[in-house]
Design a protein around this motif. Structure first.
Motif, PDB file in Angstrom:
ATOM      1  N   PHE A 272     119.769  79.784 -17.248  1.00  0.00           N
ATOM      2  CA  PHE A 272     120.052  78.704 -16.298  1.00  0.00           C
ATOM      3  C   PHE A 272     121.523  78.264 -16.351  1.00  0.00           C
ATOM      4  O   PHE A 272     122.198  78.232 -15.317  1.00  0.00           O
ATOM      5  CB  PHE A 272     119.066  77.559 -16.537  1.00  0.00           C
ATOM      6  CG  PHE A 272     119.182  76.407 -15.598  1.00  0.00           C
ATOM      7  CD1 PHE A 272     119.357  76.593 -14.232  1.00  0.00           C
ATOM      8  CD2 PHE A 272     119.108  75.104 -16.075  1.00  0.00           C
ATOM      9  CE1 PHE A 272     119.457  75.513 -13.366  1.00  0.00           C
ATOM     10  CE2 PHE A 272     119.205  74.018 -15.217  1.00  0.00           C
ATOM     11  CZ  PHE A 272     119.392  74.224 -13.868  1.00  0.00           C
ATOM     12  N   PRO A 273     122.084  77.966 -17.556  1.00  0.00           N
ATOM     13  CA  PRO A 273     123.517  77.627 -17.595  1.00  0.00           C
ATOM     14  C   PRO A 273     124.415  78.769 -17.110  1.00  0.00           C
ATOM     15  O   PRO A 273     125.427  78.505 -16.449  1.00  0.00           O
ATOM     16  CB  PRO A 273     123.791  77.325 -19.073  1.00  0.00           C
ATOM     17  CG  PRO A 273     122.491  77.209 -19.739  1.00  0.00           C
ATOM     18  CD  PRO A 273     121.434  77.778 -18.871  1.00  0.00           C
TER      19      PRO A 273
ATOM     20  N   LEU B  30     124.419  78.563 -13.400  1.00  0.00           N
ATOM     21  CA  LEU B  30     125.205  77.427 -12.903  1.00  0.00           C
ATOM     22  C   LEU B  30     126.703  77.721 -13.048  1.00  0.00           C
ATOM     23  O   LEU B  30     127.512  77.308 -12.210  1.00  0.00           O
ATOM     24  CB  LEU B  30     124.855  76.134 -13.647  1.00  0.00           C
ATOM     25  CG  LEU B  30     123.457  75.563 -13.423  1.00  0.00           C
ATOM     26  CD1 LEU B  30     123.306  74.231 -14.149  1.00  0.00           C
ATOM     27  CD2 LEU B  30     123.151  75.391 -11.937  1.00  0.00           C
TER      28      LEU B  30
ATOM     29  N   SER C 143     123.173  67.924 -12.508  1.00  0.00           N
ATOM     30  CA  SER C 143     124.063  66.770 -12.469  1.00  0.00           C
ATOM     31  C   SER C 143     124.894  66.693 -13.749  1.00  0.00           C
ATOM     32  O   SER C 143     126.110  66.503 -13.721  1.00  0.00           O
ATOM     33  CB  SER C 143     123.247  65.481 -12.296  1.00  0.00           C
ATOM     34  OG  SER C 143     124.014  64.350 -12.649  1.00  0.00           O
TER      35      SER C 143
ATOM     36  N   HIS D 248     125.671  69.089 -15.800  1.00  0.00           N
ATOM     37  CA  HIS D 248     126.596  70.233 -15.839  1.00  0.00           C
ATOM     38  C   HIS D 248     127.829  69.984 -14.970  1.00  0.00           C
ATOM     39  O   HIS D 248     128.960  70.139 -15.424  1.00  0.00           O
ATOM     40  CB  HIS D 248     125.850  71.485 -15.369  1.00  0.00           C
ATOM     41  CG  HIS D 248     126.646  72.746 -15.426  1.00  0.00           C
ATOM     42  ND1 HIS D 248     126.556  73.640 -16.467  1.00  0.00           N
ATOM     43  CD2 HIS D 248     127.566  73.268 -14.580  1.00  0.00           C
ATOM     44  CE1 HIS D 248     127.379  74.661 -16.258  1.00  0.00           C
ATOM     45  NE2 HIS D 248     128.000  74.461 -15.114  1.00  0.00           N
TER      46      HIS D 248
END
Lengths: 255, 255
Positions: free
Chosen positions: A183-184, A187, A243, A245
């Motif tokens: 996920f990171p 992003l 948000s 991040h």
């Protein structure tokens, strides 16, 4: 201060006219009078500080004092394709997801969705969710009301997904397998104005066949931490992390 | 797989005995039989894969097959001091906060709390919240059931806060002022096993006097993004951001 979304054609250069339920809310619930202040947003990204000039039976007339500069919108556009959950859980998902910055919600008729959106009730359900989204957008000081899309099945969702920058699936099995970096990483690839489509399963989760088909069409399977989240919690986790991040950690957002 | 928290003294080296409501759940709701598998956790950090051996009227007897190694607990201990909200919102706050990894909840009798926890109903309310926390901890595969503390007023909360590594307040005014770096900076100072106390206001928010007093006692005022969150959303945002920071972004957690 109280906020209202007002249709764009109710604005002139210096004035705004509020009608219908919002006019009643201002007059009957808030009991506001001339010279009281409100904020009016046009759902096109602009919000204005306004002062009530006069009210009549079903309208409130206000003067535009200044344009507000704060931008409370997430730097990326997030669409939540939510596996249709039981009972009234969708209400809470729309309310909390709007507060947390979602741009759009798609009701996804997943294989394990217990509830089915029947054709004759579809419009009524959508209207109800749109009302919840408008009120939550006002309460949370959003500039845009998230859109509620038409319900889609898996094939429709895959066709719909073609225009998104990044497509992901919140997948519990990935979380269980201990892979949390997906996920990171995803992003980290996104910049201002990019569009993220995130699929969240209903109560029973997605079937492995649904996950496989989505993966085959470019969706990335991501875990959302090591705990098992309820379907209505997953979207809030996802949006809060986005948000954090982009808005709090202040990670570089490319132009 | 179904999970149950079982008191530590119901475990022997090789067996576990499940009684009461959980025994009824296994027999009547799940309709499980000998040789079915369940997971039993002792609320001391251990969880075991177990196989049902036999059931009698009000007990389930299971054999311990293996100890589970996955650790679904947040690396830092998070206590949420939640301004007592209206109606049954506390139920949802405990349920979602447990899913998201909170270690403890303190009902905080804030100045703007509309509801008051009266002495004679306090124990009943606490029992109800403890039940919700247990069920949510089982559902989300936690190793620990979060504790529900006794309700505190501001002075009690300040006294209580002395033992925490970091103390913070989710403060809307800080969010409005545009300062968003406070929360990640604070998380950056924390390492494994550290204890965070986070105060969240009730529906009307904290008064500026409450915020001032907390700040004077070492609490750091932090914004949680540019949108205004409802009181029941703030704790989920906070815990999701902590999970993202430590568990997904995999930021260094000191020993």
């Amino acid at each position: 201060m109280q906020r209202y979304f007002v249709p764009e054609d109710h604005f002139t250069e210096k004035r705004v006219t509020i009608t219908g339920a919002d006019s009643r809310h201002i007059q009957k619930v808030m009991r506001m009078k001339p010279s009281d202040s409100i904020i009016c947003a046009n759902n096109k990204g602009d919000a204005y500080l306004c002062e009530i000039e006069y009210v009549d039976e079903d309208q409130v007339h206000a003067a535009i004092k200044s344009r507000l500069t704060a931008d409370p919108e997430l730097p990326i556009d997030v669409t939540i394709a939510q596996g249709i959950p039981k009972a009234d859980k969708f209400d809470a998902i729309i309310q909390k997801g709007t507060e947390c910055g979602a741009a759009q919600f798609i009701p996804f008729q997943a294989e394990r969705s217990v509830a089915v959106w029947k054709k004759d009730k579809k419009d009524k359900k959508k209207l109800r969710l749109e009302k919840i989204a408008k009120e939550a957008a006002e309460q949370s000081h959003r500039r845009f009301i998230p859109e509620i899309g038409d319900p889609m099945n898996l094939d429709q969702l895959i066709t719909f997904s073609a225009s998104f920058t990044i497509k992901m699936v919140a997948f519990e099995e990935t979380a269980k397998a201990g892979a949390q970096a997906g996920f990171p990483t995803l992003l980290g690839k996104m910049g201002k104005g990019d569009q993220l489509l995130a699929v969240i399963g209903p109560e029973g989760g997605l079937t492995s066949e649904e996950a496989r088909q989505l993966e085959a069409h470019g969706f990335i399977l991501c875990g959302l931490g090591p705990r098992i989240l309820r379907t209505e919690t997953a979207s809030v986790y996802l949006l809060s992390a986005i948000s954090y991040h982009f808005e709090l950690l202040n990670c570089e957002v490319g132009e």
